[in-house]
Design a protein around this motif. Structure first.
Motif, mmCIF file in Angstrom:
data_model
loop_
_atom_site.group_PDB
_atom_site.id
_atom_site.type_symbol
_atom_site.label_atom_id
_atom_site.label_comp_id
_atom_site.label_asym_id
_atom_site.label_seq_id
_atom_site.Cartn_x
_atom_site.Cartn_y
_atom_site.Cartn_z
ATOM 1 N N GLU A 259 3.766 0.182 -2.835
ATOM 2 C CA GLU A 259 2.591 0.609 -2.104
ATOM 3 C C GLU A 259 2.895 1.488 -1.070
ATOM 4 O O GLU A 259 3.320 0.964 -0.115
ATOM 5 C CB GLU A 259 1.844 -0.443 -1.730
ATOM 6 C CG GLU A 259 0.547 -0.227 -1.207
ATOM 7 C CD GLU A 259 -0.515 0.366 -2.058
ATOM 8 O OE1 GLU A 259 -1.397 1.194 -1.774
ATOM 9 O OE2 GLU A 259 -0.533 -0.023 -3.261
ATOM 10 N N PRO A 260 2.545 2.692 -1.259
ATOM 11 C CA PRO A 260 3.135 3.780 0.039
ATOM 12 C C PRO A 260 2.284 3.477 1.279
ATOM 13 O O PRO A 260 1.074 3.152 0.954
ATOM 14 C CB PRO A 260 2.985 4.984 -0.593
ATOM 15 C CG PRO A 260 2.118 4.918 -1.922
ATOM 16 C CD PRO A 260 2.116 3.533 -2.387
ATOM 17 N N PRO A 261 2.903 3.627 2.354
ATOM 18 C CA PRO A 261 1.872 3.707 3.473
ATOM 19 C C PRO A 261 0.908 4.612 3.476
ATOM 20 O O PRO A 261 1.034 5.786 2.785
ATOM 21 C CB PRO A 261 2.930 3.814 4.645
ATOM 22 C CG PRO A 261 4.030 4.558 4.031
ATOM 23 C CD PRO A 261 4.032 3.882 2.593
ATOM 24 N N PRO A 262 -0.050 4.577 4.441
ATOM 25 C CA PRO A 262 -1.072 5.504 4.400
ATOM 26 C C PRO A 262 -0.470 6.917 4.595
ATOM 27 O O PRO A 262 0.598 7.098 5.221
ATOM 28 C CB PRO A 262 -1.879 5.332 5.620
ATOM 29 C CG PRO A 262 -1.789 3.738 5.903
ATOM 30 C CD PRO A 262 -0.241 3.375 5.185
ATOM 31 N N LEU A 263 -1.025 8.033 4.153
ATOM 32 C CA LEU A 263 -0.462 9.306 4.053
ATOM 33 C C LEU A 263 -0.319 9.725 5.358
ATOM 34 O O LEU A 263 0.776 10.196 5.723
ATOM 35 C CB LEU A 263 -1.556 10.346 3.465
ATOM 36 C CG LEU A 263 -1.232 11.772 3.409
ATOM 37 C CD1 LEU A 263 0.241 12.002 2.737
ATOM 38 C CD2 LEU A 263 -2.171 12.627 2.633
ATOM 39 N N GLU A 264 -1.096 9.510 6.391
ATOM 40 C CA GLU A 264 -1.089 10.005 7.984
ATOM 41 C C GLU A 264 0.258 9.418 8.438
ATOM 42 O O GLU A 264 1.081 9.908 9.228
ATOM 43 C CB GLU A 264 -2.224 9.442 8.767
ATOM 44 C CG GLU A 264 -3.866 10.196 8.317
ATOM 45 C CD GLU A 264 -4.126 9.653 7.089
ATOM 46 O OE1 GLU A 264 -4.116 8.582 6.812
ATOM 47 O OE2 GLU A 264 -4.949 10.276 6.264
#
Length: 154
Positions: free
Chosen positions: A104-109
């Motif tokens: 699960e990638p971290p949030p884009l920001e």
């Protein structure tokens, strides 16, 4: 224009194109796969940003990576990896498609914050390189592996 300026120009042009392509993406889009064997965008971004950090800081600049220095390695949970596969530099290169999809990638920001930090420093490292050393082997046992080799990857 010397090699360092050319490389910096290419890096900036590619980053601009990437940023335009991902503008406005949400978490669902970061994990979407166009095909079961294709990498999701979030993983590709992680891989690109981590590779730049690894190669520019550790290999070319002989400095500590932001990944470790600023604790990014503790913020983002990565798939388990054995030392025999990816010793101490997880960039996603050795992940299986199952690991990629489960991650699960971290949030884009947050990823972009890491990327901006890496890029600012990478351009400084790049300008500090001695052009006379770019084609010298980094490992005498592998003469094809030069700074120029790593610049092409970045």
């Amino acid at each position: 224009m010397d090699t360092r300026e050319f490389t910096a120009s290419c890096m900036e042009r590619n980053r601009t194109a990437t940023m335009q392509s991902i503008s406005g993406l949400g978490q669902e889009e970061l994990t979407w796969q166009p095909h079961p064997s294709a990498n999701p965008i979030g993983f590709l971004l992680f891989h690109i940003f981590r590779t730049e950090d690894r190669y520019v800081h550790r290999v070319l600049g002989e400095k500590e990576e932001f990944w470790e220095r600023d604790g990014w390695d503790r913020r983002w949970v990565l798939p388990p990896h054995g030392a025999e596969v990816a010793p101490v530099w997880p960039t996603g290169q050795t992940w299986t498609i199952e690991q990629v999809v489960e991650w699960e990638p971290p949030p884009l920001e947050e990823m972009l914050g890491y990327a901006q930090q890496v890029r600012r420093s990478a351009l400084e490292v790049l300008q500090g390189l001695d052009p006379a050393t770019l084609d010298k082997p980094l490992d005498l046992n592998r003469p094809e592996i030069t700074r120029t080799f790593h610049l092409r990857i970045v």
